[in-house]
Design an enzyme around this catalytic site. Structure first.
Site, mmCIF file in Angstrom:
data_model
loop_
_atom_site.group_PDB
_atom_site.id
_atom_site.type_symbol
_atom_site.label_atom_id
_atom_site.label_comp_id
_atom_site.label_asym_id
_atom_site.label_seq_id
_atom_site.Cartn_x
_atom_site.Cartn_y
_atom_site.Cartn_z
ATOM 1 C CG HIS A 436 -11.947 -26.531 0.237
ATOM 2 N ND1 HIS A 436 -12.232 -26.935 -1.055
ATOM 3 C CD2 HIS A 436 -12.662 -27.359 1.054
ATOM 4 C CE1 HIS A 436 -13.084 -27.941 -1.023
ATOM 5 N NE2 HIS A 436 -13.365 -28.226 0.236
ATOM 6 C CB SER A 438 -13.188 -29.961 4.593
ATOM 7 O OG SER A 438 -13.187 -30.785 3.435
ATOM 8 C CG HIS A 578 -38.627 -40.666 -14.059
ATOM 9 N ND1 HIS A 578 -39.763 -41.010 -14.760
ATOM 10 C CD2 HIS A 578 -38.496 -41.604 -13.090
ATOM 11 C CE1 HIS A 578 -40.304 -42.092 -14.243
ATOM 12 N NE2 HIS A 578 -39.548 -42.481 -13.228
ATOM 13 C CB SER A 580 -34.736 -44.340 -10.622
ATOM 14 O OG SER A 580 -34.608 -44.918 -9.343
#
Length: 895
Positions: A436, A438, A578, A580
């Site tokens: 596509h 853009s 987690h 980061s």
């Protein structure tokens, strides 16, 4: 009248409004001309003039208004009162959008009684939003020139041929799919411009345009043209490039006056020999001599594809199911494989200056190219289209990778990218494939390693530092997740310079991210190398700190006491749930989090210097540039032959993508209005690997006949990012808190030239200029400046018709590439200086305007010249042969 006064906000102050109209500049209403498109409030001025000086306004013959004006609708209702009107221009394009592109006007129709303007010969409605041609136009019995380019017309009325006096018609850049048969009834039509439409065939009646000298059908979807074109015996120029032509009639070679036949970028595999041998035929970009591709053709047969080479002025091309290769003037390449487009498709493109409001760079990203926009957005191709984008060499960026980034309309994402360096040109090119279109740009980012984490776990290594690894144990997640790892190395020298602590060390910065918002079900094991010079044997654990930062690097927490740190001889190992930023520090400092924030911010900043130089031959031309510190000496060495000025400013630190302004002060200001001016200041965006440079013209309200003007240019930040270190911002107290640097500028005293003082003319300084002679009338600097203000985007065509070469036009465009007004002035005055001794130069100027489709300008020039001749004859009768007075009298400014 009362309603008009209310619209103008005059109310009971109508008398004051009338006085205001009387106080308007004399150039606003000059003789029979009213040119208001150069004013942002042109329609308001027109309404005021009509109310206060109606008797003069209704005599106007030439009227120009901007259709970007919000009061256009009110103004249209008055136009039928101008019974003497010969030329009416209601063009858009006077306003620009956030990307610097011209905005179309608001005009969608015309009042029916416009058709009662029996004297109207010239009508320009370009750059508007017309979807159908207003029916009143067909009642303009005297109309000779009609321009409706850059609109949204899908068809012309069936009785379009009723415009029997039409000699020029331009409908370029619309959406026309066919033409009415009545177009062949335009017996006196000389110029027909229909480029950049969607025409798939032409009616045979086009061959009845026996007086047509120029026919432009480029940029359409024509696969063939009718044999009747061979009847156009007056035709001189036929433009058919960038179509889908598979054949052309040999009879075109018999046209007696044809001097240019442009067949470039079509699908011609064979051309009649009569045409191929013509010296003025252009065939580049056709698959001549190649066989028809098989239906199963794929990339292996790419050499047989049609090749298109687009010039700098073109902004679109056509793609068919056969595929093609396209090369833009800026060096961007496209490869459309066979079958990528199932139906013929028109592709539009433009390159944009990057704007940080919508180009969102991540921390430590570096922009390496401008922005490429491809339209239509959202169209999905059947096969991947390959794009090759040149970019600036990232030689100073180590342990990084180059990627093409695309915008989906909601967010930016990185494409799988392959890079190469051309052997001959040494240029760097990024390759990507998309389904596509853009927006696209090239960036340098931290090297990104990624993997898919299944339920059974996996292992992820860094390719920058193999000592960094992340272990995902079995059962770490219920569903597979995508994980990314990036590393920012930090040298011991950088740490010591920023922290001013000799023993301060840090490991590489590790950034981990994932595509899930959920924490991991089991701890993930991370291995980081110990800071440089630190081993498990000499480790002082009281000095080692494990820091955890948020994704923006704004908050750094010391989590040493919250995790279990294990050490080997070379590594530290810990577990988290987690992701980061993670960073190991070795320091004697106690409050490590605040120091880490400062170091992280400084790692994102670049040391730069500002330059303000004036061209030696024309001090009013000023070059402003923000240069990374290591490039200052080579840049100055390159510019020293043409420019002079002060030493570069002191060193300043700036973020990638940070906005700053240049403000001229102490009697010096920017000479012209520009789209990149904000409250009188010139706006810049700093990108470390792009040219942060602009050339502008400056002026001064101070009279320079007696003295020079000593001023300055100061550089100021935009809004200071919250994260910028105070010492890096070099803040002052009070109103100058955004100040960065100041450099001196000096405009020298003007020297008299040939008996009079020459003042700067819109940034250009020229000796006195009189074109023509006393008997035929003169054109002066003031006249040419008036002409320049009307030329607009047609300047290249006009320049070529004036006799300037393609090389001159390209050079003028490049030298003034950021300012259309300067391109026009440079073109017009370059021609004037070259032809100032030619007694026929004025008539050549009029002819060039007519050949360029600008009958309105040609008519105005003829009016000025005729008035000059009258005054000359009067002066002869009055004082004999004193021609000195006639020269000044004939200089009627077209302001």
């Amino acid at each position: 009248m009362q309603k008009m006064a209310e619209l103008l906000g005059l109310g009971d102050e109508r008398r004051e409004g009338a006085l205001g109209a009387t106080a308007l500049p004399g150039s606003c209403l000059a003789d029979n001309r009213l040119n208001l498109d150069v004013y942002p409030d042109g329609c308001r001025r027109f309404l005021q003039l009509f109310e206060g000086r109606r008797g003069e306004v209704v005599q106007v013959e030439f009227l120009r208004l901007s259709s970007n004006d919000r009061l256009l609708g009110t103004t249209l209702g008055i136009l039928p009162h101008l019974k003497h009107l010969k030329s009416l221009v209601l063009k858009g394009g006077h306003a620009r959008d956030e990307f610097g592109s011209c905005q179309h006007g608001s005009l969608t129709n015309l009042p029916p009684n416009i058709g009662n303007l029996r004297c109207l010969t010239h009508l320009d409605l370009s750059f508007n939003n017309l979807s159908t041609l207003p029916s009143c136009i067909l009642h303009l019995s005297s109309l000779r020139m009609l321009l409706v380019s850059h609109n949204s017309l899908v068809a012309l009325p069936e009785d379009f041929g009723s415009l029997s006096k039409l000699t020029f018609f331009s409908a370029m850049k619309n959406q026309l799919k066919d033409l009415p048969q009545s177009i062949g009834e335009l017996a006196v039509l000389q110029d027909l411009h229909l480029s950049e439409n969607a025409l798939e065939f032409l009616p045979e009646e086009v061959g009845n345009l026996h007086n047509c000298t120029e026919l432009d059908l480029s940029g359409n979807r024509l696969s063939s043209i009718p044999d009747s074109l061979a009847n156009l015996k007056s035709l001189r120029r036929l433009h058919l490039h960038s179509n889908l032509l598979v054949t052309v009639p040999a009879s075109l070679a018999s046209l007696p006056n044809l001097s240019r036949l442009d067949l470039q970028n079509n699908c011609l595999r064979a051309v009649p020999p009569e045409i191929q041998t013509l010296p003025f035929v252009h065939l580049r970009g056709n698959p001549l001599g190649e066989t028809e591709p098989s239906p199963q053709a794929d990339e292996s047969s790419a050499r047989g594809l049609r090749r298109l080479f687009l010039a700098s002025g073109e902004d679109s091309f056509s793609v068919t199911s056969e595929g093609c290769k396209v090369v833009l003037a800026c060096g961007i390449h496209f490869y459309f494989p066979p079958g990528a487009a199932s139906d013929p498709l028109r592709i539009y493109f433009r390159t944009l200056a990057p704007d940080p409001q919508w180009v969102k760079l991540r921390h430590h990203d570096v922009l390496l190219s401008g922005v490429l926009e491809l339209q239509p957005h959202g169209v999905k191709f059947q096969q991947e289209v390959h794009i090759r984008m040149p970019y600036t060499s990232p030689q100073t960026l180590h342990q990084r990778e180059v990627v093409v980034r695309t915008f989906s309309g909601q967010s930016w994402s990185d494409l799988k990218t392959r890079v190469e360096q051309k052997r001959k040109s040494k240029k760097h090119v990024a390759h990507c494939s998309v389904l596509h279109f853009s927006w696209f740009l090239v960036v340098s980012r931290l090297v990104q390693n990624e993997c898919k984490v299944p339920t059974e776990g996996t292992l992820l290594f860094s390719s920058v530092d193999s000592n960094i690894k992340v272990t995902f144990p079995p059962g770490v997640t219920e569903e597979a997740r995508h994980v990314k790892l990036q590393v920012l190395p930090v040298s011991a020298e950088e740490m010591e310079e920023i922290t001013a602590e000799a023993g301060c060390r840090a490991s590489p910065l590790l950034c981990l991210s994932q595509d899930s918002l959920m924490d991991f079900l089991r701890p993930v094991r991370i291995q980081l190398p110990l800071p440089p010079g630190v081993t498990g044997l000499n480790l002082d654990r009281s000095r080692l700190h494990l820091l955890h930062g948020d994704l923006e690097g704004q908050i750094w927490d010391d989590i040493t006491s919250q995790v279990v740190l294990e050490f080997t001889h070379l590594y530290a190992v810990f577990e988290v749930t987690h992701f980061s930023w993670y960073w190991l520090w070795y320091t004697t400092k106690t409050y490590v989090g605040g120091i880490a924030k400062k170091v992280y911010e400084r790692l994102r900043m670049y040391q730069v210097n500002f330059i303000a130089l004036q061209r030696k031959k024309d001090p009013e031309q000023v070059l402003l540039q923000c240069v990374p510190k290591h490039k200052v000496d080579p840049v100055l060495k390159k510019l020293q032959d043409r420019y002079r000025g002060p030493e570069p400013s002191d060193m300043v630190e700036m973020f990638e993508g940070e906005q700053f302004f240049a403000a001229f002060e102490r009697g010096i200001s920017i000479d012209t209005d520009r789209p990149d001016c904000v409250d009188g200041c010139l706006s810049f965006i700093f990108y470390s690997h792009l040219k942060n440079m602009k050339e502008i013209y400056v002026t001064s309200p101070v009279d320079r006949k007696g003295q020079a003007v000593k001023g300055q240019v100061s550089f100021y930040r935009g809004t200071i990012p919250e994260s910028i270190p105070e010492d890096a911002s070099r803040r002052r107290k009070g109103p100058d808190s955004l100040w960065l640097a100041t450099l001196p500028i000096k405009l020298p005293r003007l020297k008299p030239r040939w008996g009079e003082n020459s003042a700067p003319l819109n940034g250009f300084s020229f000796p006195p200029l009189n074109l023509g002679n006393a008997e035929t009338g003169y054109l002066t600097q003031a006249n040419l400046l008036g002409i320049a203000r009307r030329v607009g985007a047609d300047w290249q065509t006009i320049g070529l018709n004036l006799g300037l070469t393609y090389q001159q036009i390209e050079r003028i465009g490049y030298n003034n590439r950021e300012d259309l007004d300067k391109q026009i002035l440079d073109m017009l005055f370059s021609w004037a200086q070259q032809n100032s001794e030619d007694p026929d130069c004025v008539s050549k100027l009029i002819t060039a305007m007519k050949d360029s489709g600008r009958q309105d300008i040609a008519d105005e020039v003829e009016t000025v010249i005729e008035l000059g001749r009258q005054k000359y004859r009067e002066s002869i009768r009055r004082v004999g042969l004193e021609q000195e007075s006639s020269t000044e009298d004939s200089a009627i400014a077209m302001m």
